[in-house]
Design a protein around this motif. Sequence first.
Motif, mmCIF file in Angstrom:
data_model
loop_
_atom_site.group_PDB
_atom_site.id
_atom_site.type_symbol
_atom_site.label_atom_id
_atom_site.label_comp_id
_atom_site.label_asym_id
_atom_site.label_seq_id
_atom_site.Cartn_x
_atom_site.Cartn_y
_atom_site.Cartn_z
ATOM 1 N N UNK A 8 0.776 -1.237 0.000
ATOM 2 C CA UNK A 8 0.000 0.000 0.000
ATOM 3 C C UNK A 8 0.800 1.276 0.000
ATOM 4 N N UNK A 9 2.162 1.231 -0.111
ATOM 5 C CA UNK A 9 2.948 2.452 -0.026
ATOM 6 C C UNK A 9 3.632 2.798 -1.344
ATOM 7 N N UNK A 10 3.103 2.307 -2.442
ATOM 8 C CA UNK A 10 3.688 2.625 -3.740
ATOM 9 C C UNK A 10 3.521 4.106 -4.072
ATOM 10 N N UNK A 11 2.415 4.698 -3.631
ATOM 11 C CA UNK A 11 2.153 6.113 -3.877
ATOM 12 C C UNK A 11 2.320 6.851 -2.549
ATOM 13 N N UNK A 12 3.378 7.645 -2.387
ATOM 14 C CA UNK A 12 3.721 8.210 -1.073
ATOM 15 C C UNK A 12 2.712 9.208 -0.533
ATOM 16 N N UNK A 13 1.838 9.742 -1.380
ATOM 17 C CA UNK A 13 0.888 10.745 -0.913
ATOM 18 C C UNK A 13 -0.550 10.238 -0.932
ATOM 19 N N UNK A 14 -0.723 8.932 -1.063
ATOM 20 C CA UNK A 14 -2.067 8.344 -1.083
ATOM 21 C C UNK A 14 -2.200 7.409 0.101
ATOM 22 N N UNK A 15 -3.125 7.702 0.991
ATOM 23 C CA UNK A 15 -3.303 6.872 2.169
ATOM 24 C C UNK A 15 -4.074 5.604 1.798
ATOM 25 N N UNK B 123 -16.445 10.372 5.968
ATOM 26 C CA UNK B 123 -15.096 9.808 6.079
ATOM 27 C C UNK B 123 -14.020 10.745 5.540
ATOM 28 N N UNK B 124 -14.276 11.420 4.438
ATOM 29 C CA UNK B 124 -13.211 12.150 3.733
ATOM 30 C C UNK B 124 -12.439 13.125 4.614
ATOM 31 N N UNK B 125 -13.095 13.917 5.466
ATOM 32 C CA UNK B 125 -12.314 14.843 6.296
ATOM 33 C C UNK B 125 -11.401 14.147 7.302
ATOM 34 N N UNK B 126 -11.620 12.857 7.539
ATOM 35 C CA UNK B 126 -10.864 12.131 8.551
ATOM 36 C C UNK B 126 -9.674 11.378 7.967
ATOM 37 N N UNK B 127 -9.434 11.550 6.678
ATOM 38 C CA UNK B 127 -8.344 10.821 6.031
ATOM 39 C C UNK B 127 -7.047 11.607 6.113
ATOM 40 N N UNK C 57 -15.732 6.582 -1.795
ATOM 41 C CA UNK C 57 -14.354 6.351 -1.339
ATOM 42 C C UNK C 57 -13.622 5.416 -2.292
ATOM 43 N N UNK C 58 -14.336 4.439 -2.801
ATOM 44 C CA UNK C 58 -13.709 3.492 -3.722
ATOM 45 C C UNK C 58 -13.330 4.193 -5.020
ATOM 46 N N UNK C 59 -14.246 5.024 -5.528
ATOM 47 C CA UNK C 59 -14.004 5.679 -6.814
ATOM 48 C C UNK C 59 -12.966 6.792 -6.714
ATOM 49 N N UNK C 60 -13.047 7.608 -5.653
ATOM 50 C CA UNK C 60 -12.201 8.801 -5.585
ATOM 51 C C UNK C 60 -10.915 8.596 -4.800
#
Length: 796
Positions: A71-78, A177-181, A200-203
Amino acid sequence: MDDAARYVNRFEGSASAHGVVQAGEVHGGVHFHQQPPSAPTVVPRQLRGDVRHFVNRARELTRLGRLVADGRDEPHVVPVAVITGTAGVGKTSLALHWAHSVRPHFPGGELYANLRGYAAGSPAPPETILGRFLEDLGVPASHVPVERERRETMFRSLLADRRVLIVLDNAADSAQIRPLLPATAGCLVIVTSRDDLSGLVAQQGALRLEVTTLPTPDAVTLLRATTADYRARDRRADLAELAQLCAGLPLALRIAAERAAGWPSMPLGELIDDLRDESARWSILTADAEEGSDAMRSVFEWSYQALPDPAARLFRLLGLHPGNEFGLPAVASLAGVEPLQVRSLLDTLVRAHLLERRPRGRYEFHDLLRAYAAELIRQKESEADRTEILGRCLAWYLHTADAAQRAISPYDSYVLDDQISAPAATLSFDQYEPAFRWYRTESANLVTATRVAANAGFPRIAWRLAVVLRAIYMHHNAFDDWGTTARIAVEAATRAGEQAGEAEALENLGKVAFQALRLEEAEECHRAALAIRRRIGDRHGMAVSINALGLLGLRRRRLDEARSHFADSTEIFHELGDRRWTALMRSNLAEALCELGRPEEAGEIIEQALRDFRDLGDRSGEGNALFLLSWARRESGDLEAASRAVDSALSIAGEEDNQVWRGHWLVESAKVELARENPEQALHLCQESAAVQRRLGDAAREAVALDGAGEACQALGRFEEATEFHLRAIAVYRGLDARWKLVRALEHLADALDHLSEREPARAARQEALRLLSPLDDPQAVTLAQSMVRQLSDEV
């Protein structure tokens, strides 16, 4: 567009785009921190306990495991895992079981929140969860920003270089959920919901797992593991039939297993016959039920019927509690029995899997079980009994909140009348800390209790509870809950037909609106409250409302109007013999006189107020009076007296650990140092103030500090940096009802631009300031306008 407009737009666009100073930005050697440098790093450990006898889910666990591995391939995507499925299917159990297995990967700790997406009352607002997470990460309550966007920014900043596991349980939808990510791949978020959370799945590219009911072999394994210590000889065929009657739903299976374990001598076939009878009954009653709900209900009824009568009645009564989670004292009040007896009954319900035990003596319903308990209470208790029980519970919250407000903020607390009797189990507090812990623990229930009271025929409790909570909300910047309860209170007081209560509720809402700079709404509320108080002859209330109108006049720089209101209020309070309120009015009057350029007169008035506050032991009033005294002495030219006064005020803020006071008074200290020709110290003090105000979410006061930083930079000859500071302050003021402060910041900007030989932009700034000054007629505004006219004329 001419050169001047382009220059100003370029800088203002930059200020608007970046907003006010962000965490970690450096401007002119001034570093603005989100968190005090001395604040310790807090590692939260909030995961709830792992479920016992977890069964299978191998496929789901394997898919989840890939998030940690890949899950850490993209450093700015949680990385986000979304676990969905029907109620009672084991979403939370799966999330917690896997979370415990990957804890070693997250040395930064774990955060957990129940978002109450399907619980009683409203889902938890994201800003509320963010506020609690920030405190759990070590941010003091007084430092948590007010605005949701700022809470999001601070939350992401705190997690930027940490590896934290976040479990968000029972989400209502993707928007919650989005504000809590967080914004870094070092963290991991696990979400459970009955909704598919397609957004969440799509975006966000979340991994979605749909959890289904357990197949019969796994369900049998769960039943056998749970009952093995009590019923080792049950036939597999019987266990399979029991599993089918429970529709493979883990919640139902665990409750059924507990019932079977509780009757070890009874053949399982007999228990199954009982459950089959319940299943048939519920199938008839719920022909259109959702998947598994008839099985769930039959298992609930089957287990409930096996309870001893006192425990069964307590289970029903808990269906009236205004929230899914509760503590022993609240339950004792609800049931009208002694705490020791209640504890024993709660333990019985926990053993039957009808309640879950939580840390620190708390208990929680699964939302399905709460709904079932609420249905039982409607069926088995008379309306009169239900009303009496609920009223007793709500009265307990009212009177315990009253005790808490008196310990937390004694000088701002509302004096509760005796119209609502206090239950015997009401708590009392003799110190701040236990009162605040109780408030923090019960904060969600307090909002729900206010709403329930208003909707369930207890409007007299609803408005009183909201008004009692006001002092706590003010003390801790809890503007979200304050606004919610304040609006409920106005309608409730009107329904109750209590005019004094309606005025209190309107005043409460007016204070919320004033804090949010919704000044028109605030004025409407305070004028409505004043009209009611005049009608009923409430002179104390009239004086309070007139003072509120004076504060509005001060905010709008209608200074003669403000001074008149403060003088009227002072006269009434003096006649009533209310020494503290009289001192408060003198403070407000002194502030108006300072704004009017009459510092000597202001100083005389504030000296008397200061003596009164000290005699009364009111530290807040004393500190504010010292702040005003510093202002008056500084304007009169007595800088040593000003310095002594503001230093004493800051000492009070430190002793009381109050960041709201400290952030405000630091700017006055900076002004004194600037007048004493110590610009470096003034710049440092403005830095501190801006950092505090940013954490508090007070945009207006942060802008004051930024503008002050610009003045200090000018005194140091650093005009480019000064320009940046003034522009950032201006960008904030444009979004607020802050005409005078905007004028002063434009004046300061023009001065800085003059030193940079940017004549046209400086002229544009002064012209805008002149337009803003035109409605203002107080002496300082008139003098400033005349000065600007001369400067503009000299430039022609």
